[in-house]
Design an enzyme around this catalytic site. Structure first.
Site, PDB file in Angstrom:
ATOM      1  N   SER A  25     -32.574 -13.128 -33.864  1.00  0.00           N
ATOM      2  CA  SER A  25     -31.476 -12.963 -32.913  1.00  0.00           C
ATOM      3  C   SER A  25     -31.163 -11.487 -32.732  1.00  0.00           C
ATOM      4  O   SER A  25     -31.555 -10.647 -33.538  1.00  0.00           O
ATOM      5  CB  SER A  25     -30.220 -13.690 -33.411  1.00  0.00           C
ATOM      6  OG  SER A  25     -29.693 -13.046 -34.561  1.00  0.00           O
ATOM      7  N   PHE A  38     -36.129  -8.689 -34.566  1.00  0.00           N
ATOM      8  CA  PHE A  38     -36.420  -9.690 -33.537  1.00  0.00           C
ATOM      9  C   PHE A  38     -37.410  -9.130 -32.519  1.00  0.00           C
ATOM     10  O   PHE A  38     -38.359  -9.808 -32.117  1.00  0.00           O
ATOM     11  CB  PHE A  38     -35.124 -10.132 -32.861  1.00  0.00           C
ATOM     12  CG  PHE A  38     -35.295 -10.739 -31.507  1.00  0.00           C
ATOM     13  CD1 PHE A  38     -36.072 -11.874 -31.326  1.00  0.00           C
ATOM     14  CD2 PHE A  38     -34.675 -10.186 -30.404  1.00  0.00           C
ATOM     15  CE1 PHE A  38     -36.236 -12.435 -30.064  1.00  0.00           C
ATOM     16  CE2 PHE A  38     -34.822 -10.746 -29.149  1.00  0.00           C
ATOM     17  CZ  PHE A  38     -35.605 -11.874 -28.979  1.00  0.00           C
ATOM     18  N   GLU A  42     -33.290  -9.693 -37.318  1.00  0.00           N
ATOM     19  CA  GLU A  42     -32.103  -9.314 -36.556  1.00  0.00           C
ATOM     20  C   GLU A  42     -32.415  -8.099 -35.690  1.00  0.00           C
ATOM     21  O   GLU A  42     -32.978  -7.117 -36.165  1.00  0.00           O
ATOM     22  CB  GLU A  42     -30.955  -8.960 -37.491  1.00  0.00           C
ATOM     23  CG  GLU A  42     -30.478 -10.121 -38.327  1.00  0.00           C
ATOM     24  CD  GLU A  42     -29.338  -9.751 -39.269  1.00  0.00           C
ATOM     25  OE1 GLU A  42     -28.503 -10.613 -39.522  1.00  0.00           O
ATOM     26  OE2 GLU A  42     -29.293  -8.602 -39.761  1.00  0.00           O
ATOM     27  N   CYS A  43     -32.038  -8.179 -34.439  1.00  0.00           N
ATOM     28  CA  CYS A  43     -32.097  -7.088 -33.467  1.00  0.00           C
ATOM     29  C   CYS A  43     -33.480  -6.435 -33.436  1.00  0.00           C
ATOM     30  O   CYS A  43     -34.403  -6.989 -32.861  1.00  0.00           O
ATOM     31  CB  CYS A  43     -30.980  -6.086 -33.733  1.00  0.00           C
ATOM     32  SG  CYS A  43     -30.562  -5.132 -32.264  1.00  0.00           S
ATOM     33  N   GLY A  44     -33.658  -5.262 -34.024  1.00  0.00           N
ATOM     34  CA  GLY A  44     -34.957  -4.594 -34.007  1.00  0.00           C
ATOM     35  C   GLY A  44     -36.048  -5.437 -34.637  1.00  0.00           C
ATOM     36  O   GLY A  44     -37.192  -5.435 -34.178  1.00  0.00           O
TER      37      GLY A  44
END
Length: 182
Positions: free
Chosen positions: A151, A53, A49-51
């Protein structure tokens, strides 16, 4: 991710949020990025997730410099001075993946200063169709490669009770396949 070469025995990996773009130069020379790519190729379930990703992208750009990352996904994440995604997000799962059933509704948030662009000639289809939020653009978020899901959206786990059960099952299946291999 910076220190030491040893990894514990892993059957699954969750890469959470954060701001890896603050450490692009250090991350780019970490041998552990290559290990992330190996895990992805082996079919290990990885949820990012986020970082997390961003670690799996081909590269991150910051202040005019490009830094190689793990290269699991054919995208470049370019840093901007202002948030490129900020706020609560709702999404519908559109593609098969090990962690969320198709058509499941997800709730979460996003807060990122990067914007991703596909590398020239690359193709990718978003796993998530956004009802709100910026995601990766064009109303979508999330990429899948083998057993890797990544994501910008960070799910609100209590609103997605199937997630933990599916992650543990995917890790158990990976461990069983690894144990059965010659």
């Amino acid at each position: 991710l910076f220190d030491g070469d040893a990894w514990p025995k892993l059957d699954g990996l969750y890469l959470g949020g954060g701001f890896p773009e603050e450490f692009c130069a250090e991350l780019a020379v970490s041998p552990k990025l290559a290990r992330l790519k190996e895990y992805a190729e082996q079919g290990m379930p990885i949820y990012a997730e986020c970082g997390g990703f961003l670690l799996l992208t081909a590269s991150m750009e910051r202040q005019g410099k490009s830094y190689p990352m793990a290269g699991v996904f054919p995208v470049c994440a370019a840093f901007h001075d202002r948030p490129q995604g900020l706020g609560y997000v709702e999404a519908t799962v559109m593609l098969p993946n090990p962690f969320h059933p198709r058509h499941a509704r997800l709730k979460g948030h996003e807060f990122h200063y990067t914007r991703c662009e596909l590398l020239p000639g690359a193709q990718a289809e978003h796993v998530l169709q956004l009802g709100s939020g910026a995601g990766m653009g064009q109303g979508g978020d999330g990429l899948i490669y083998k057993s890797v899901f990544a994501s910008y959206m960070q799910i609100f786990a209590p609103a997605v009770p199937h997630w933990a059960e599916h992650f543990v099952a995917a890790a158990a299946n990976f461990a069983a396949r690894a144990e059965a291999a010659p």
